[in-house]
Design a protein around this motif. Sequence first.
Motif, PDB file in Angstrom:
ATOM      1  N   ALA A 329       0.992  -1.107   0.012  1.00  0.00           N
ATOM      2  CA  ALA A 329      -0.039   0.057   0.015  1.00  0.00           C
ATOM      3  C   ALA A 329       0.783   1.350   0.021  1.00  0.00           C
ATOM      4  O   ALA A 329       0.404   2.249  -0.539  1.00  0.00           O
ATOM      5  CB  ALA A 329      -1.046  -0.027   1.341  1.00  0.00           C
ATOM      6  N   ALA A 330       2.065   1.156   0.711  1.00  0.00           N
ATOM      7  CA  ALA A 330       2.901   2.367   0.757  1.00  0.00           C
ATOM      8  C   ALA A 330       3.882   2.415  -0.740  1.00  0.00           C
ATOM      9  O   ALA A 330       4.554   3.084  -0.853  1.00  0.00           O
ATOM     10  CB  ALA A 330       3.866   2.065   1.901  1.00  0.00           C
ATOM     11  N   LEU A 350      -4.000  -9.192  -4.794  1.00  0.00           N
ATOM     12  CA  LEU A 350      -2.722  -8.759  -4.423  1.00  0.00           C
ATOM     13  C   LEU A 350      -1.754  -9.800  -4.583  1.00  0.00           C
ATOM     14  O   LEU A 350      -0.634  -9.428  -4.865  1.00  0.00           O
ATOM     15  CB  LEU A 350      -2.760  -8.029  -3.003  1.00  0.00           C
ATOM     16  N   THR A 351      -2.086 -11.127  -4.468  1.00  0.00           N
ATOM     17  CA  THR A 351      -1.193 -12.044  -4.505  1.00  0.00           C
ATOM     18  C   THR A 351      -0.802 -12.079  -6.258  1.00  0.00           C
ATOM     19  O   THR A 351       0.391 -12.484  -6.449  1.00  0.00           O
ATOM     20  CB  THR A 351      -1.922 -13.429  -4.354  1.00  0.00           C
ATOM     21  N   ALA A 352      -1.862 -11.930  -7.017  1.00  0.00           N
ATOM     22  CA  ALA A 352      -1.324 -11.868  -8.461  1.00  0.00           C
ATOM     23  C   ALA A 352      -0.325 -10.890  -8.685  1.00  0.00           C
ATOM     24  O   ALA A 352       0.569 -11.094  -9.557  1.00  0.00           O
ATOM     25  CB  ALA A 352      -2.839 -11.805  -9.249  1.00  0.00           C
ATOM     26  N   ALA A 353      -0.612  -9.571  -8.221  1.00  0.00           N
ATOM     27  CA  ALA A 353       0.239  -8.460  -8.448  1.00  0.00           C
ATOM     28  C   ALA A 353       1.561  -8.773  -7.823  1.00  0.00           C
ATOM     29  O   ALA A 353       2.710  -8.270  -8.514  1.00  0.00           O
ATOM     30  CB  ALA A 353      -0.201  -7.237  -7.864  1.00  0.00           C
ATOM     31  N   ARG A 376       0.434  -0.719  -5.133  1.00  0.00           N
ATOM     32  CA  ARG A 376      -0.243   0.133  -4.514  1.00  0.00           C
ATOM     33  C   ARG A 376      -1.728   0.399  -4.685  1.00  0.00           C
ATOM     34  O   ARG A 376      -2.591   0.419  -3.661  1.00  0.00           O
ATOM     35  CB  ARG A 376       0.258   1.775  -4.313  1.00  0.00           C
ATOM     36  N   ARG A 377      -2.106   0.425  -5.942  1.00  0.00           N
ATOM     37  CA  ARG A 377      -3.330   0.420  -6.273  1.00  0.00           C
ATOM     38  C   ARG A 377      -4.250  -0.802  -5.750  1.00  0.00           C
ATOM     39  O   ARG A 377      -5.453  -0.533  -5.173  1.00  0.00           O
ATOM     40  CB  ARG A 377      -3.460   0.028  -7.986  1.00  0.00           C
ATOM     41  N   THR A 378      -3.608  -2.108  -5.860  1.00  0.00           N
ATOM     42  CA  THR A 378      -4.295  -3.414  -5.578  1.00  0.00           C
ATOM     43  C   THR A 378      -4.613  -3.399  -4.112  1.00  0.00           C
ATOM     44  O   THR A 378      -5.602  -3.763  -3.516  1.00  0.00           O
ATOM     45  CB  THR A 378      -3.766  -4.456  -6.030  1.00  0.00           C
ATOM     46  N   LEU A 497      -8.520   8.314 -13.685  1.00  0.00           N
ATOM     47  CA  LEU A 497      -9.621   8.927 -12.985  1.00  0.00           C
ATOM     48  C   LEU A 497      -9.346   8.037 -11.498  1.00  0.00           C
ATOM     49  O   LEU A 497      -9.602   8.652 -10.597  1.00  0.00           O
ATOM     50  CB  LEU A 497     -10.676   8.976 -13.407  1.00  0.00           C
ATOM     51  N   ALA A 498      -9.369   6.743 -11.517  1.00  0.00           N
ATOM     52  CA  ALA A 498      -9.321   5.746 -10.224  1.00  0.00           C
ATOM     53  C   ALA A 498      -8.229   6.085  -9.534  1.00  0.00           C
ATOM     54  O   ALA A 498      -8.301   6.313  -8.178  1.00  0.00           O
ATOM     55  CB  ALA A 498      -9.328   4.363 -10.759  1.00  0.00           C
ATOM     56  N   ASP A 499      -6.908   6.444 -10.402  1.00  0.00           N
ATOM     57  CA  ASP A 499      -5.919   6.994  -9.307  1.00  0.00           C
ATOM     58  C   ASP A 499      -5.965   8.179  -8.783  1.00  0.00           C
ATOM     59  O   ASP A 499      -5.457   8.427  -7.701  1.00  0.00           O
ATOM     60  CB  ASP A 499      -4.751   6.902 -10.368  1.00  0.00           C
ATOM     61  N   LEU A 500      -6.695   8.951  -9.421  1.00  0.00           N
ATOM     62  CA  LEU A 500      -6.663  10.457  -8.495  1.00  0.00           C
ATOM     63  C   LEU A 500      -7.626  10.253  -7.645  1.00  0.00           C
ATOM     64  O   LEU A 500      -7.351  10.927  -6.501  1.00  0.00           O
ATOM     65  CB  LEU A 500      -7.683  11.502  -9.811  1.00  0.00           C
TER      66      LEU A 500
END
Length: 637
Positions: A329-330, A350-353, A376-378, A497-500
């Motif tokens: 997340a950081a 998150l495991t896949a990432a 961080r997104r996931t 947009l989702a990241d914003l």
Amino acid sequence: MRRAATRSAWGTWIGFESCPSLLGRLVEGFSGPWTPLEHLPVPAPAQETAPAQETVPSRETVPSRETASLPESASVRGLVSVPETGPVPETGCVVLAARSPADLRRAVPLRVLLPRAPRVRIAVADVPPWAGRPLPAAGQASCWRLLTGLRVARRGRGWHLEAAFTEPVAAGEVLAHVAYGLFGAAGTTTPVAGLAGAGAADWRPGDANATLAPADGRPVPDRRDAPGCDLLVRADTSRVPPVDEAVVNPIGFRPHPEEGVAELTPHRDGFAVTCGPATLVRLPPSGRVTDVDVARLRDVRGVVVPASAGPASAGPAPVVARVVAALAAAGIPVLAEPDPARDEALGSPLTAALAAVTTEALASDLRREEISIRLRRTALREHGSVACWRRLAADAGLSVPPAPRVSILLCTRRPEMLPFAFEQMERQRGVTAELIVGLHGFTAREAPLPGTPLPVTVIEASATTPFGEVLNRMAAAASGSYLAKVDDDDWYGPDHLADLLLARLYSGADLVGSAAEFVYLEQLDVTIRRCIGTERFAPLVAGGTMLVTRAAFEAAGGFRPLPRTVDGQLLQAVEAAGGRIYRTHGFGYVLRRRSAYGHTWRQPVQSFLASYQEQWRGLVFNGLMKDGAPWRAEVRT
């Protein structure tokens, strides 16, 4: 989180940290024993209420308090007890000592356990570089009407606040307002949470509206004409607590780390993250990660996490999963070997990432940052506090408020660019959006709009109407909680947009935007990556990426009715009105610098070449711009 409580000649000392010497350094003359704050008895209502399960949905995961006890538990001798009924006791002074701002947020849900006093002192030993001063956001709380003095002073790497009042006030109320001043409204209030059991505060950090219940969850104290909570949660050591996105987030990410790959290892007091012979941070047995821990790991290229089984085990799978989720997340890349137990706790997204992270990829700064953004997104979307509580509410059958709508403001003088611009917005995923189209100098009859699945509202204006005035008309017609300004000729990745919205969530800023980090210089047919600091609070963002809350937009007076420089004027107005501006990464945006058309932002091409770190021949996109989303071949005009 630990509480030191001992009577002195003039007060009660309270600390939220495992090391007594810390409070001694922060507050001269301190001495006293320590005990977990969560182990204080929760005040019960005067009359018994119905069991929580009969009045509110509950999610009970721990049958007894003993199974949820924090392994960092200390002695309870010398405790200033809070009675199970009756008022909270008063004392001469309350001193709260914390290692980091994250500790203060974890203490907020437990604020009702703190005494009343005419003097309240809050000492924070260490803060990350991006953290502000611990100034309280007073609001309408009654305690601040009794204020006679307030002093905030720098102490080493931390801060010390002292407030004096004409009569005793609730120290927990002061704590909550200081935390709010540090982080703003960063936290979730839906559903109203009931917390029971040791460690439950980790599930709702920063939430002053949470209701504490006894360890077994019964009864949940009522509040005025309503049940005490909508959803009761008891701490469970087999589940990963949510990540507090207000303190564990990508803020301060460093794209060019100076250290190598670190490793998570077991330690006699929990865990350690080491890089060669150096120990960078030590984590408690619970696996809790703070903002200060993250700041000390910013210079590592990544962290290796061994599997939870075998001779190189880092620890129990759920605890290691908590560490991994926080690091991801950081935005700290994690190299994690497959581990069925840990991966089950982390979840498949998150495991896949994590499976895509390799040592070879981390060797490249560009690839490393792509990996960091995906992680961080996931992690924030799967393990963040807001996302976690929305899932808990949905699982319990509670209604979940709809996601906020984003109103996309697309204003153009060039009808030939509408198909391209519409395509960029149709690619956006993970958001609820509407499109507000401003036709500046032509009408929809003269240039019919392309078909689109997005809700569309059209605003027409003459060519002589100032650009800022057209944008204000468009904003007035918008229905979203957020306004996002986009340009008609730039490229936007599918998660732009989702990241914003995610950056708005973890930064608490009033206006967020991307950096114009990647630029296509059409005249030279070259793509460059500029040297721009990202993931930080900054006064400037790319004008074609601004996302602003409706409240901040109206407080700033909207766009100035000027023909150009309206983006910079809005940024200045938001800052002048006391708002905060945050600049997130630029991997979801490519600025097009054209030669055939004029720009409202007039900057010569040569200025883009003055400072860049990478360049490519032709139009080149980073790996996050396409990322599996549909993309037609561009027809250049």
